[in-house]
Design a protein around this motif. Structure first.
Motif, mmCIF file in Angstrom:
data_model
loop_
_atom_site.group_PDB
_atom_site.id
_atom_site.type_symbol
_atom_site.label_atom_id
_atom_site.label_comp_id
_atom_site.label_asym_id
_atom_site.label_seq_id
_atom_site.Cartn_x
_atom_site.Cartn_y
_atom_site.Cartn_z
ATOM 1 N N GLU A 1 47.663 45.482 47.781
ATOM 2 C CA GLU A 1 48.061 45.401 49.187
ATOM 3 C C GLU A 1 47.603 44.092 49.823
ATOM 4 O O GLU A 1 48.256 43.563 50.728
ATOM 5 C CB GLU A 1 47.462 46.596 49.939
ATOM 6 N N SER A 2 46.499 43.550 49.352
ATOM 7 C CA SER A 2 45.934 42.340 49.957
ATOM 8 C C SER A 2 46.787 41.099 49.745
ATOM 9 O O SER A 2 46.586 40.079 50.415
ATOM 10 C CB SER A 2 44.540 42.086 49.385
ATOM 11 N N GLN A 3 47.725 41.156 48.817
ATOM 12 C CA GLN A 3 48.544 39.983 48.516
ATOM 13 C C GLN A 3 49.338 39.510 49.725
ATOM 14 O O GLN A 3 49.646 38.325 49.851
ATOM 15 C CB GLN A 3 49.486 40.275 47.340
ATOM 16 N N GLU A 4 49.629 40.433 50.617
ATOM 17 C CA GLU A 4 50.403 40.079 51.816
ATOM 18 C C GLU A 4 49.643 39.109 52.717
ATOM 19 O O GLU A 4 50.248 38.274 53.374
ATOM 20 C CB GLU A 4 50.745 41.355 52.604
ATOM 21 N N VAL A 5 48.309 39.234 52.747
ATOM 22 C CA VAL A 5 47.523 38.409 53.649
ATOM 23 C C VAL A 5 46.683 37.340 52.945
ATOM 24 O O VAL A 5 46.320 36.330 53.550
ATOM 25 C CB VAL A 5 46.603 39.273 54.534
ATOM 26 N N LEU A 6 46.372 37.541 51.673
ATOM 27 C CA LEU A 6 45.517 36.591 50.957
ATOM 28 C C LEU A 6 46.251 35.783 49.898
ATOM 29 O O LEU A 6 45.681 34.856 49.332
ATOM 30 C CB LEU A 6 44.348 37.336 50.310
ATOM 31 N N GLY A 7 47.489 36.151 49.600
ATOM 32 C CA GLY A 7 48.231 35.428 48.579
ATOM 33 C C GLY A 7 48.308 36.205 47.277
ATOM 34 O O GLY A 7 47.567 37.169 47.065
ATOM 35 N N GLN A 8 49.203 35.792 46.408
ATOM 36 C CA GLN A 8 49.461 36.496 45.155
ATOM 37 C C GLN A 8 48.243 36.470 44.232
ATOM 38 O O GLN A 8 47.445 35.540 44.240
ATOM 39 C CB GLN A 8 50.660 35.875 44.437
ATOM 40 N N LEU A 9 48.132 37.519 43.421
ATOM 41 C CA LEU A 9 47.018 37.632 42.500
ATOM 42 C C LEU A 9 47.164 36.712 41.286
ATOM 43 O O LEU A 9 46.180 36.327 40.666
ATOM 44 C CB LEU A 9 46.889 39.080 42.006
#
Length: 332
Positions: free
Chosen positions: A323-331
């Motif tokens: 879920e964090s990819q939306e705000v922190l960038g792709q894994l």
């Protein structure tokens, strides 16, 4: 003062690297890092995503900062388990671990600003800096009441932490790994630019070690000559001064190495005005956008994660990380 210090080129380079290299000396924190193995499985994107978070706290808008602080609680809920050395457990959301991370970062950024940048801040400006550090702590699970407001208070905190620090095998591995900035140099970089990037990475390693206390380096077995410690100072001072006067140079470097962070810092470096010139406290922003205090956020989610790990002996869910990819960038 945050924009002045964190906006200087030393912050996102030596300052950030010093912070992440020092942090693993805290046993619970390095256990959380080692438990997920993300540090080794995806070093470039993890470096960029972590730097982006700190940049968002310093420069981002209130809605985005509240959102990233909230989702980070879910991300950290995955990093729980039993300590590999000694008794007890670790939890990346633990307030003490978060306070250590927070103060190491803010201290490192200011320290390298003084060492490789314009020099020591006047007393009033430094006081404002540490007050802002306490405000930023509201975006983590630690309490702002525990954040020192003076240089002497910060020194006292680190003196109290020193007996608790350990150069464990996993800490040494993490510190050595994080000192190799060349890991974030993209393989697709142009043949002519890659040698320059690798040379810059080696310079950053020397500068980072020179900015660390000698007792800490000796504890971790990180050796570097006193001659290197001295000679790197004017080199970095000149390099950062040039980049400060020509912001596009810093942005070009960030675009190649940390593209997600570039999107946060570029508007400030280029002098682009905010869409809405309004200042909110963290509490006001949480109330407006509907977020809980990080220490009180996602309690049921964290309990389910703990049940999986400690009750069932399984692995924690990666849903928060995804879920964090939306705000922190792709894994990756």
């Amino acid at each position: 003062m945050v924009w002045k210090v964190w906006g200087y080129p030393s912050a996102s380079t030596v300052g950030f690297q010093r912070a992440v290299v020092v942090e693993p000396l805290d046993p619970p924190l390095v256990a959380a890092l080692d438990g997920t193995q993300d540090l080794y499985n995806r070093p470039a994107t993890r470096y960029d995503r972590t730097l982006r978070y700190f940049a968002m706290v310093a420069f981002g808008g209130s809605r985005d900062v509240c959102k990233v602080a909230d989702i980070l609680v879910k991300v950290h809920s995955k990093a729980i388990g039993k300590l590999p050395y000694g008794e007890g457990t670790y939890d990346a959301n633990d307030p003490e671990s978060q306070l250590w991370t927070h103060l190491v970062a803010w201290h490192s950024i200011l320290y390298v600003y003084e060492k490789y940048g314009p020099g020591k801040l006047p007393a009033a400006e430094e006081a404002e800096y540490w007050e802002s550090c306490a405000v930023a702590a509201e975006l983590q699970t630690c309490s702002p009441d525990d954040v020192p407001r003076t240089r002497e208070g910060v020194r006292g905190y680190f003196a109290a932490m020193r007996p608790k620090l350990q150069a464990s095998p996993i800490a040494l591995r993490a510190m050595q790994h994080l000192l190799h900035t060349e890991m974030v140099v993209p393989p697709e970089m142009s043949w002519w630019a890659r040698p320059l990037a690798l040379a810059a990475a080696k310079s950053l390693r020397v500068a980072t070690l020179a900015a660390m206390p000698r007792w800490m380096r000796e504890m971790a077995g990180l050796r570097q000559s006193r001659v290197s410690d001295v000679l790197i100072v004017p080199v970095m001072q000149v390099a950062f001064a040039v980049m400060h006067r020509r912001p596009q140079l810093q942005l070009n470097l960030m675009g190649a190495l940390t593209p997600n962070t570039l999107k946060v810092i570029a508007p400030v470096k280029l002098g682009i005005a905010a869409r809405t010139e309004e200042v909110l406290t963290p509490a006001e922003a949480r109330e407006r956008y509907g977020y809980a205090r990080p220490a009180e956020a996602h309690v049921e989610w964290r309990e389910r994660q703990a049940a999986r790990v400690f009750g069932e002996g399984g692995a924690a869910s990666d849903d928060g990380l995804i879920e964090s990819q939306e705000v922190l960038g792709q894994l990756g």
